[in-house]
Design a protein around this motif. Structure first.
Motif, PDB file in Angstrom:
ATOM      1  N   MET A   1     -21.303  49.220  27.270  1.00 23.35           N
ATOM      2  CA  MET A   1     -22.666  50.027  26.800  1.00 23.35           C
ATOM      3  C   MET A   1     -23.242  50.770  28.149  1.00 23.35           C
ATOM      4  O   MET A   1     -23.459  50.363  29.216  1.00 23.35           O
ATOM      5  CB  MET A   1     -23.527  48.895  26.373  1.00 23.35           C
ATOM      6  N   ALA A   2     -23.691  52.168  27.457  1.00 25.62           N
ATOM      7  CA  ALA A   2     -24.145  52.840  28.472  1.00 25.62           C
ATOM      8  C   ALA A   2     -25.719  52.470  28.752  1.00 25.62           C
ATOM      9  O   ALA A   2     -26.177  51.505  27.925  1.00 25.62           O
ATOM     10  CB  ALA A   2     -24.177  54.172  28.019  1.00 25.62           C
ATOM     11  N   ASN A   3     -26.291  52.757  29.944  1.00 27.90           N
ATOM     12  CA  ASN A   3     -27.752  52.506  30.156  1.00 27.90           C
ATOM     13  C   ASN A   3     -28.608  53.352  29.282  1.00 27.90           C
ATOM     14  O   ASN A   3     -28.181  54.275  28.861  1.00 27.90           O
ATOM     15  CB  ASN A   3     -28.023  52.280  31.564  1.00 27.90           C
ATOM     16  N   LYS A   4     -29.869  53.182  29.272  1.00 28.08           N
ATOM     17  CA  LYS A   4     -30.645  54.239  28.726  1.00 28.08           C
ATOM     18  C   LYS A   4     -30.858  55.574  29.052  1.00 28.08           C
ATOM     19  O   LYS A   4     -30.720  56.455  28.266  1.00 28.08           O
ATOM     20  CB  LYS A   4     -32.248  53.272  28.744  1.00 28.08           C
ATOM     21  N   ARG A   5     -30.791  55.627  30.376  1.00 25.28           N
ATOM     22  CA  ARG A   5     -30.927  57.070  31.097  1.00 25.28           C
ATOM     23  C   ARG A   5     -29.502  57.750  30.401  1.00 25.28           C
ATOM     24  O   ARG A   5     -29.680  58.825  30.167  1.00 25.28           O
ATOM     25  CB  ARG A   5     -30.875  56.916  32.653  1.00 25.28           C
ATOM     26  N   GLN A   6     -28.254  57.218  30.503  1.00 22.17           N
ATOM     27  CA  GLN A   6     -27.324  57.933  30.057  1.00 22.17           C
ATOM     28  C   GLN A   6     -27.532  58.209  28.759  1.00 22.17           C
ATOM     29  O   GLN A   6     -26.972  59.340  28.262  1.00 22.17           O
ATOM     30  CB  GLN A   6     -26.101  57.143  30.209  1.00 22.17           C
ATOM     31  N   ILE A   7     -27.848  57.489  27.810  1.00 18.67           N
ATOM     32  CA  ILE A   7     -27.955  57.827  26.455  1.00 18.67           C
ATOM     33  C   ILE A   7     -28.984  58.809  26.101  1.00 18.67           C
ATOM     34  O   ILE A   7     -28.689  59.779  25.292  1.00 18.67           O
ATOM     35  CB  ILE A   7     -28.334  56.414  25.610  1.00 18.67           C
TER      36      ILE A   7
ATOM     37  N   ARG B   1     -36.661  56.010  20.544  1.00 20.67           N
ATOM     38  CA  ARG B   1     -36.166  54.627  20.053  1.00 20.67           C
ATOM     39  C   ARG B   1     -35.304  54.211  21.008  1.00 20.67           C
ATOM     40  O   ARG B   1     -34.921  52.786  21.046  1.00 20.67           O
ATOM     41  CB  ARG B   1     -35.152  55.030  18.851  1.00 20.67           C
ATOM     42  N   CYS B   2     -35.112  54.571  22.399  1.00 25.00           N
ATOM     43  CA  CYS B   2     -34.324  54.070  23.471  1.00 25.00           C
ATOM     44  C   CYS B   2     -35.118  53.162  24.124  1.00 25.00           C
ATOM     45  O   CYS B   2     -34.657  52.232  24.724  1.00 25.00           O
ATOM     46  CB  CYS B   2     -33.735  55.208  24.231  1.00 25.00           C
ATOM     47  N   SER B   3     -36.340  53.224  24.077  1.00 24.11           N
ATOM     48  CA  SER B   3     -37.301  52.340  24.666  1.00 24.11           C
ATOM     49  C   SER B   3     -37.622  51.124  23.692  1.00 24.11           C
ATOM     50  O   SER B   3     -38.671  51.165  23.143  1.00 24.11           O
ATOM     51  CB  SER B   3     -38.586  53.171  25.319  1.00 24.11           C
ATOM     52  N   ILE B   4     -36.852  50.114  24.002  1.00 23.80           N
ATOM     53  CA  ILE B   4     -37.208  48.881  23.297  1.00 23.80           C
ATOM     54  C   ILE B   4     -37.086  47.614  23.957  1.00 23.80           C
ATOM     55  O   ILE B   4     -36.892  48.033  25.256  1.00 23.80           O
ATOM     56  CB  ILE B   4     -35.805  48.860  22.110  1.00 23.80           C
ATOM     57  N   ALA B   5     -37.562  46.611  23.534  1.00 24.79           N
ATOM     58  CA  ALA B   5     -37.972  45.510  24.256  1.00 24.79           C
ATOM     59  C   ALA B   5     -37.281  44.330  23.543  1.00 24.79           C
ATOM     60  O   ALA B   5     -37.316  44.183  22.419  1.00 24.79           O
ATOM     61  CB  ALA B   5     -39.195  45.271  24.599  1.00 24.79           C
ATOM     62  N   PHE B   6     -36.751  43.339  24.212  1.00 24.50           N
ATOM     63  CA  PHE B   6     -36.120  42.017  23.763  1.00 24.50           C
ATOM     64  C   PHE B   6     -37.530  41.240  23.456  1.00 24.50           C
ATOM     65  O   PHE B   6     -38.440  40.932  24.321  1.00 24.50           O
ATOM     66  CB  PHE B   6     -35.284  41.393  24.691  1.00 24.50           C
TER      67      PHE B   6
ATOM     68  N   THR C   1     -27.148  36.166  27.060  1.00 27.77           N
ATOM     69  CA  THR C   1     -26.093  36.358  25.976  1.00 27.77           C
ATOM     70  C   THR C   1     -26.892  37.263  24.517  1.00 27.77           C
ATOM     71  O   THR C   1     -26.477  38.060  24.050  1.00 27.77           O
ATOM     72  CB  THR C   1     -25.333  35.133  25.657  1.00 27.77           C
ATOM     73  N   ALA C   2     -28.039  36.358  24.317  1.00 29.62           N
ATOM     74  CA  ALA C   2     -28.702  36.686  23.118  1.00 29.62           C
ATOM     75  C   ALA C   2     -29.474  38.275  23.429  1.00 29.62           C
ATOM     76  O   ALA C   2     -29.271  39.233  22.433  1.00 29.62           O
ATOM     77  CB  ALA C   2     -29.807  35.758  22.588  1.00 29.62           C
ATOM     78  N   ARG C   3     -30.008  38.273  24.456  1.00 30.61           N
ATOM     79  CA  ARG C   3     -30.518  39.866  24.965  1.00 30.61           C
ATOM     80  C   ARG C   3     -29.388  40.797  24.896  1.00 30.61           C
ATOM     81  O   ARG C   3     -29.683  41.750  24.429  1.00 30.61           O
ATOM     82  CB  ARG C   3     -31.042  39.397  26.665  1.00 30.61           C
ATOM     83  N   GLU C   4     -28.472  40.561  25.707  1.00 25.98           N
ATOM     84  CA  GLU C   4     -27.209  41.507  25.718  1.00 25.98           C
ATOM     85  C   GLU C   4     -26.824  41.739  24.243  1.00 25.98           C
ATOM     86  O   GLU C   4     -26.838  43.038  23.911  1.00 25.98           O
ATOM     87  CB  GLU C   4     -26.212  41.203  26.241  1.00 25.98           C
TER      88      GLU C   4
ATOM     89  N   ALA D   1     -27.057  45.507  22.736  1.00 25.56           N
ATOM     90  CA  ALA D   1     -25.817  46.175  22.163  1.00 25.56           C
ATOM     91  C   ALA D   1     -25.965  46.697  20.539  1.00 25.56           C
ATOM     92  O   ALA D   1     -25.663  47.726  20.294  1.00 25.56           O
ATOM     93  CB  ALA D   1     -24.711  45.291  22.343  1.00 25.56           C
ATOM     94  N   ASP D   2     -26.619  45.948  19.941  1.00 26.38           N
ATOM     95  CA  ASP D   2     -26.728  46.206  18.554  1.00 26.38           C
ATOM     96  C   ASP D   2     -27.674  47.269  18.313  1.00 26.38           C
ATOM     97  O   ASP D   2     -27.551  47.887  17.263  1.00 26.38           O
ATOM     98  CB  ASP D   2     -27.148  44.835  17.732  1.00 26.38           C
ATOM     99  N   ALA D   3     -28.757  47.181  19.016  1.00 20.01           N
ATOM    100  CA  ALA D   3     -29.785  48.358  18.704  1.00 20.01           C
ATOM    101  C   ALA D   3     -29.317  49.560  19.127  1.00 20.01           C
ATOM    102  O   ALA D   3     -29.621  50.648  18.394  1.00 20.01           O
ATOM    103  CB  ALA D   3     -31.233  47.691  19.473  1.00 20.01           C
ATOM    104  N   PHE D   4     -28.607  49.855  20.365  1.00 20.57           N
ATOM    105  CA  PHE D   4     -28.062  50.746  20.771  1.00 20.57           C
ATOM    106  C   PHE D   4     -27.119  51.515  19.985  1.00 20.57           C
ATOM    107  O   PHE D   4     -26.820  52.717  19.453  1.00 20.57           O
ATOM    108  CB  PHE D   4     -27.731  50.912  22.210  1.00 20.57           C
ATOM    109  N   ARG D   5     -26.099  50.623  19.310  1.00 21.03           N
ATOM    110  CA  ARG D   5     -25.057  50.980  18.527  1.00 21.03           C
ATOM    111  C   ARG D   5     -25.674  51.683  17.281  1.00 21.03           C
ATOM    112  O   ARG D   5     -25.178  52.458  16.864  1.00 21.03           O
ATOM    113  CB  ARG D   5     -24.155  49.720  18.235  1.00 21.03           C
ATOM    114  N   ASN D   6     -26.726  50.721  16.766  1.00 20.65           N
ATOM    115  CA  ASN D   6     -27.310  51.478  15.331  1.00 20.65           C
ATOM    116  C   ASN D   6     -27.895  52.626  15.788  1.00 20.65           C
ATOM    117  O   ASN D   6     -27.845  53.693  14.864  1.00 20.65           O
ATOM    118  CB  ASN D   6     -28.410  50.423  14.933  1.00 20.65           C
ATOM    119  N   LEU D   7     -28.704  52.902  16.889  1.00 19.47           N
ATOM    120  CA  LEU D   7     -29.067  54.288  17.183  1.00 19.47           C
ATOM    121  C   LEU D   7     -28.206  55.173  17.323  1.00 19.47           C
ATOM    122  O   LEU D   7     -28.385  56.376  16.731  1.00 19.47           O
ATOM    123  CB  LEU D   7     -29.987  54.159  18.449  1.00 19.47           C
ATOM    124  N   ILE D   8     -26.922  54.980  17.999  1.00 21.78           N
ATOM    125  CA  ILE D   8     -25.886  55.821  18.201  1.00 21.78           C
ATOM    126  C   ILE D   8     -25.539  56.381  16.785  1.00 21.78           C
ATOM    127  O   ILE D   8     -25.127  57.461  16.580  1.00 21.78           O
ATOM    128  CB  ILE D   8     -25.132  55.539  18.978  1.00 21.78           C
ATOM    129  N   LYS D   9     -25.246  55.339  15.928  1.00 21.52           N
ATOM    130  CA  LYS D   9     -24.646  55.375  14.504  1.00 21.52           C
ATOM    131  C   LYS D   9     -25.603  56.510  13.452  1.00 21.52           C
ATOM    132  O   LYS D   9     -25.246  57.419  12.947  1.00 21.52           O
ATOM    133  CB  LYS D   9     -24.629  54.227  13.814  1.00 21.52           C
TER     134      LYS D   9
END
Length: 120
Positions: free
Chosen positions: A1-7, A54-59, A74-77, A81-89
């Motif tokens: 997963m890329a970081n927020k800055r890259q996205i 939408r890139c600025s999200i918090a767990f 594990t839960a945080r990752e 991952a799910d949040a950024f996958r949905n954003l990119i989709k």
């Protein structure tokens, strides 16, 4: 997963490239509906603003909510991952729709010339 800055950089770059294509089309393609193309540029700007915000999200959980730090990590990752996958989709779907709108505004002669250039 890329970081927020890259996205965020990828979103900005993609939206900038789309807007540049629209501006080039307005300037160099004869018979183009410039008002509609300007509306598409506004859609692109709105898409960029929405996607970056939408890139600025918090767990929403804390380590004390889990039995150990491994479960928390594990839960945080998984959450990110799910949040950024949905954003990119969703971003890619909206970009596809905008590209279709851009292509629909092109005159038929220009579309045929673009197809011929792509085959060459």
């Amino acid at each position: 997963m890329a970081n927020k800055r890259q996205i965020k950089k990828q979103i900005t770059g993609a939206c900038g490239a789309l807007a540049a294509e629209c501006m080039l089309a307005i300037e160099y393609v004869d018979g183009l509906d410039t008002k509609a193309m300007e509306q598409i540029i506004l859609e692109i700007a709105t898409l960029q603003d929405h996607a970056i915000s939408r890139c600025s999200i918090a767990f929403d959980k804390t380590p004390s909510d889990f039995e150990n730090s491994h479960d928390y990590t594990t839960a945080r990752e998984k959450y990110f991952a799910d949040a950024f996958r949905n954003l990119i989709k969703e971003f890619n779907e909206k970009v596809g729709a905008i590209v279709k709108e851009m292509n629909a505004l092109l005159p038929q002669e220009q579309r045929e010339a673009n197809k011929a250039a792509a085959k060459a």
